[in-house]
Write an enzyme that holds these catalytic residues in place. Sequence first.
Site, PDB file in Angstrom:
ATOM      1  N   LYS A 276       0.857  -1.187   0.000  1.00 15.59           N
ATOM      2  CA  LYS A 276       0.000   0.000   0.000  1.00 15.59           C
ATOM      3  C   LYS A 276       0.896   1.240   0.000  1.00 15.59           C
ATOM      4  CE  LYS A 276      -4.306   1.168   2.245  1.00 15.59           C
ATOM      5  NZ  LYS A 276      -5.027   1.028   3.497  1.00 15.59           N
TER       6      LYS A 276
HETATM    7  C1  E4P Z   1      -8.333   2.085   3.298  1.00 19.00           C
HETATM    8  O1  E4P Z   1      -7.436   2.049   2.505  1.00 19.00           O
HETATM    9  C2  E4P Z   1      -8.275   2.831   4.500  1.00 19.00           C
HETATM   10  O2  E4P Z   1      -7.152   2.450   5.206  1.00 19.00           O
HETATM   11  C3  E4P Z   1      -9.513   2.764   5.341  1.00 19.00           C
HETATM   12  O3  E4P Z   1     -10.627   2.250   4.642  1.00 19.00           O
HETATM   13  C4  E4P Z   1      -9.777   4.135   5.878  1.00 19.00           C
HETATM   14  O4  E4P Z   1     -10.958   4.161   6.615  1.00 19.00           O
HETATM   15  P1  E4P Z   1     -11.277   5.369   7.632  1.00 19.00           P
HETATM   16  O5  E4P Z   1     -11.479   6.603   6.836  1.00 19.00           O
HETATM   17  O6  E4P Z   1     -12.516   4.911   8.337  1.00 19.00           O
HETATM   18  O7  E4P Z   1     -10.083   5.477   8.541  1.00 19.00           O
END
Ligand code: E4P
Length: 217
Positions: free
Chosen positions: A83
Amino acid sequence: MKFFIDTADTDQIRAAAAIGVLDGVNTNPSLIAKSGRPFKDVIVEICELVDGPVSAEVTATETEAMLDEAREYASWADNVIIKLPLIPEGLRACKTLSDEGVGTNVTLCFSANQALLAARAGATYISPFIGRLDDLGHEGMDVIAEIVTAYDNYPEIDTEVLVASIRHPRHVTDAALIGADVATVPPSVIDKMFKHPMTDIGLEKFLADWEDVPGAS
Ligand code: E4P
Protein backbone atom coordinates in the site's frame (compact mmCIF):
# COMPACT_ATOMS: atom_id res chain seq x y z
CA MET A 1 -18.26 -7.32 -5.83
CA LYS A 2 -15.33 -8.57 -3.77
CA PHE A 3 -15.06 -7.88 -0.04
CA PHE A 4 -11.94 -7.02 1.88
CA ILE A 5 -12.11 -6.51 5.63
CA ASP A 6 -10.80 -3.22 6.99
CA THR A 7 -9.03 -4.24 10.19
CA ALA A 8 -5.79 -5.61 11.61
CA ASP A 9 -7.62 -7.49 14.38
CA THR A 10 -6.91 -11.15 13.65
CA ASP A 11 -9.88 -12.39 15.69
CA GLN A 12 -12.23 -10.31 13.53
CA ILE A 13 -10.48 -11.49 10.36
CA ARG A 14 -10.67 -15.12 11.46
CA ALA A 15 -14.41 -14.78 12.14
CA ALA A 16 -15.17 -13.20 8.75
CA ALA A 17 -12.94 -15.68 6.91
CA ALA A 18 -14.80 -18.57 8.56
CA ILE A 19 -18.08 -17.35 7.03
CA GLY A 20 -16.45 -17.55 3.60
CA VAL A 21 -17.18 -14.02 2.40
CA LEU A 22 -13.68 -12.60 2.60
CA ASP A 23 -11.56 -11.90 -0.50
CA GLY A 24 -8.75 -9.99 1.19
CA VAL A 25 -7.66 -7.76 4.06
CA ASN A 26 -6.87 -4.08 4.18
CA THR A 27 -4.66 -2.60 6.89
CA ASN A 28 -3.17 0.84 7.42
CA PRO A 29 -0.78 2.26 10.04
CA SER A 30 -3.68 3.38 12.25
CA LEU A 31 -5.27 -0.08 12.22
CA ILE A 32 -1.90 -1.74 12.95
CA ALA A 33 -1.36 0.64 15.89
CA LYS A 34 -4.84 -0.22 17.17
CA SER A 35 -3.94 -3.93 17.16
CA GLY A 36 -1.18 -3.19 19.68
CA ARG A 37 1.08 -5.78 18.02
CA PRO A 38 4.31 -5.60 15.98
CA PHE A 39 3.64 -4.91 12.30
CA LYS A 40 5.35 -8.00 10.88
CA ASP A 41 3.67 -10.37 13.36
CA VAL A 42 0.24 -9.06 12.42
CA ILE A 43 0.76 -9.12 8.66
CA VAL A 44 2.26 -12.63 8.67
CA GLU A 45 -0.61 -13.96 10.78
CA ILE A 46 -3.24 -12.31 8.58
CA CYS A 47 -1.60 -13.76 5.47
CA GLU A 48 -1.98 -17.23 6.97
CA LEU A 49 -5.67 -16.61 7.69
CA VAL A 50 -6.71 -15.55 4.18
CA ASP A 51 -5.64 -16.55 0.67
CA GLY A 52 -6.44 -13.19 -0.92
CA PRO A 53 -4.44 -9.96 -1.01
CA VAL A 54 -3.35 -8.43 2.31
CA SER A 55 -2.40 -4.75 2.12
CA ALA A 56 0.68 -3.71 4.09
CA GLU A 57 1.29 0.04 3.98
CA VAL A 58 4.69 1.71 3.68
CA THR A 59 5.47 4.56 6.04
CA ALA A 60 8.50 5.98 4.19
CA THR A 61 7.85 9.06 2.10
CA GLU A 62 10.78 8.83 -0.34
CA THR A 63 10.62 6.43 -3.27
CA GLU A 64 13.76 4.40 -2.57
CA ALA A 65 12.88 4.01 1.11
CA MET A 66 9.35 2.98 0.12
CA LEU A 67 10.81 0.35 -2.19
CA ASP A 68 13.06 -0.97 0.59
CA GLU A 69 10.05 -1.35 2.86
CA ALA A 70 7.91 -2.79 0.05
CA ARG A 71 10.42 -5.47 -0.89
CA GLU A 72 10.79 -6.51 2.72
CA TYR A 73 7.01 -6.73 3.28
CA ALA A 74 6.57 -8.63 0.01
CA SER A 75 9.08 -11.22 1.25
CA TRP A 76 6.89 -12.05 4.28
CA ALA A 77 4.17 -13.87 2.32
CA ASP A 78 3.04 -14.46 -1.25
CA ASN A 79 -0.26 -12.62 -0.72
CA VAL A 80 1.17 -9.37 0.66
CA ILE A 81 0.43 -6.38 -1.54
CA ILE A 82 2.05 -3.01 -0.97
CA LYS A 83 0.00 0.00 0.00
CA LEU A 84 1.46 3.29 -1.16
CA PRO A 85 0.27 6.88 -0.64
CA LEU A 86 -0.94 8.83 -3.64
CA ILE A 87 1.99 11.24 -3.81
CA PRO A 88 4.56 11.45 -6.64
CA GLU A 89 7.07 9.39 -4.64
CA GLY A 90 4.39 6.74 -4.03
CA LEU A 91 3.44 6.50 -7.69
CA ARG A 92 7.10 6.18 -8.70
CA ALA A 93 7.41 3.29 -6.27
CA CYS A 94 4.15 1.88 -7.62
CA LYS A 95 5.47 1.89 -11.18
CA THR A 96 8.67 0.11 -10.13
CA LEU A 97 6.82 -2.51 -8.09
CA SER A 98 4.30 -3.01 -10.88
CA ASP A 99 7.15 -3.62 -13.34
CA GLU A 100 8.58 -6.15 -10.86
CA GLY A 101 5.22 -7.95 -10.62
CA VAL A 102 4.50 -6.91 -7.02
CA GLY A 103 0.83 -6.14 -6.25
CA THR A 104 0.04 -2.59 -5.13
CA ASN A 105 -2.78 -0.68 -3.51
CA VAL A 106 -2.54 3.10 -3.97
CA THR A 107 -4.19 4.75 -1.01
CA LEU A 108 -5.38 8.16 0.16
CA CYS A 109 -7.15 8.81 -3.15
CA PHE A 110 -9.78 11.54 -3.10
CA SER A 111 -10.32 12.37 -6.78
CA ALA A 112 -10.74 10.82 -10.22
CA ASN A 113 -7.60 12.59 -11.46
CA GLN A 114 -5.56 10.95 -8.72
CA ALA A 115 -7.05 7.60 -9.70
CA LEU A 116 -6.13 8.15 -13.36
CA LEU A 117 -2.52 8.80 -12.34
CA ALA A 118 -2.45 5.66 -10.19
CA ALA A 119 -3.73 3.61 -13.13
CA ARG A 120 -0.90 4.93 -15.31
CA ALA A 121 1.54 3.91 -12.58
CA GLY A 122 0.21 0.35 -12.87
CA ALA A 123 -1.61 0.18 -9.53
CA THR A 124 -3.33 -3.13 -8.89
CA TYR A 125 -5.92 -1.35 -6.72
CA ILE A 126 -6.88 2.29 -6.23
CA SER A 127 -8.40 3.16 -2.85
CA PRO A 128 -10.71 6.21 -2.91
CA PHE A 129 -11.76 7.22 0.64
CA ILE A 130 -15.47 7.96 0.49
CA GLY A 131 -16.29 8.34 4.21
CA ARG A 132 -13.62 10.97 4.74
CA LEU A 133 -15.03 12.93 1.78
CA ASP A 134 -18.53 12.63 3.23
CA ASP A 135 -17.16 13.90 6.55
CA LEU A 136 -16.08 17.10 4.74
CA GLY A 137 -19.56 17.61 3.30
CA HIS A 138 -18.69 16.19 -0.14
CA GLU A 139 -20.41 13.24 -1.79
CA GLY A 140 -17.75 10.55 -1.68
CA MET A 141 -19.77 8.20 -3.87
CA ASP A 142 -19.61 10.71 -6.75
CA VAL A 143 -15.86 10.15 -6.86
CA ILE A 144 -16.41 6.39 -7.12
CA ALA A 145 -18.81 6.94 -10.02
CA GLU A 146 -16.32 9.22 -11.78
CA ILE A 147 -13.45 6.76 -11.37
CA VAL A 148 -15.47 3.73 -12.52
CA THR A 149 -16.78 5.65 -15.55
CA ALA A 150 -13.36 7.03 -16.46
CA TYR A 151 -11.65 3.65 -16.11
CA ASP A 152 -14.38 2.00 -18.18
CA ASN A 153 -13.56 4.40 -21.03
CA TYR A 154 -10.11 2.82 -21.27
CA PRO A 155 -10.27 -0.98 -21.52
CA GLU A 156 -6.49 -1.19 -21.14
CA ILE A 157 -6.81 0.00 -17.50
CA ASP A 158 -6.90 -3.03 -15.26
CA THR A 159 -6.56 -1.19 -11.95
CA GLU A 160 -9.41 -2.29 -9.66
CA VAL A 161 -11.48 0.27 -7.77
CA LEU A 162 -11.29 -0.60 -4.07
CA VAL A 163 -13.83 1.52 -2.20
CA ALA A 164 -12.33 2.56 1.16
CA SER A 165 -13.36 4.53 4.22
CA ILE A 166 -16.76 2.87 4.24
CA ARG A 167 -18.98 4.02 7.10
CA HIS A 168 -22.29 2.14 6.66
CA PRO A 169 -23.99 -0.60 4.62
CA ARG A 170 -25.54 1.82 2.14
CA HIS A 171 -22.03 2.78 1.02
CA VAL A 172 -21.48 -0.86 0.02
CA THR A 173 -24.75 -1.09 -1.93
CA ASP A 174 -24.18 2.18 -3.76
CA ALA A 175 -20.60 1.24 -4.63
CA ALA A 176 -21.82 -2.09 -6.03
CA LEU A 177 -24.55 -0.39 -8.09
CA ILE A 178 -21.89 1.85 -9.61
CA GLY A 179 -19.79 -1.21 -10.43
CA ALA A 180 -16.80 -0.77 -8.12
CA ASP A 181 -14.67 -3.91 -7.99
CA VAL A 182 -14.00 -4.22 -4.25
CA ALA A 183 -15.22 -2.75 -0.97
CA THR A 184 -12.99 -2.77 2.09
CA VAL A 185 -15.50 -3.01 4.89
CA PRO A 186 -14.99 -2.49 8.65
CA PRO A 187 -16.15 -5.48 10.76
CA SER A 188 -18.97 -3.44 12.29
CA VAL A 189 -20.37 -2.71 8.83
CA ILE A 190 -20.05 -6.36 7.76
CA ASP A 191 -22.18 -7.24 10.82
CA LYS A 192 -24.78 -4.68 9.78
CA MET A 193 -24.83 -6.00 6.20
CA PHE A 194 -26.13 -9.32 7.54
CA LYS A 195 -28.90 -7.73 9.54
CA HIS A 196 -32.53 -7.30 8.58
CA PRO A 197 -35.34 -7.42 11.14
CA MET A 198 -37.51 -9.40 8.71
CA THR A 199 -34.83 -12.10 8.57
CA ASP A 200 -34.86 -12.42 12.37
CA ILE A 201 -38.67 -12.36 12.57
CA GLY A 202 -38.99 -14.85 9.72
CA LEU A 203 -36.48 -17.27 11.21
CA GLU A 204 -38.12 -17.10 14.61
CA LYS A 205 -41.50 -17.94 13.03
CA PHE A 206 -40.13 -20.81 10.94
CA LEU A 207 -38.48 -22.34 14.00
CA ALA A 208 -41.63 -21.91 16.10
CA ASP A 209 -43.83 -23.49 13.37
CA TRP A 210 -41.35 -26.36 13.04
CA GLU A 211 -42.16 -27.33 16.60
CA ASP A 212 -45.70 -28.18 15.38
CA VAL A 213 -44.49 -30.59 12.70
CA PRO A 214 -45.17 -34.18 13.84
CA GLY A 215 -41.94 -36.02 14.47
CA ALA A 216 -39.74 -32.97 13.96
CA SER A 217 -36.81 -32.60 16.31
C1 E4P B 1 -8.33 2.08 3.30
O1 E4P B 1 -7.44 2.05 2.50
C2 E4P B 1 -8.28 2.83 4.50
O2 E4P B 1 -7.15 2.45 5.21
C3 E4P B 1 -9.51 2.76 5.34
O3 E4P B 1 -10.63 2.25 4.64
C4 E4P B 1 -9.78 4.14 5.88
O4 E4P B 1 -10.96 4.16 6.61
P1 E4P B 1 -11.28 5.37 7.63
O5 E4P B 1 -11.48 6.60 6.84
O6 E4P B 1 -12.52 4.91 8.34
O7 E4P B 1 -10.08 5.48 8.54
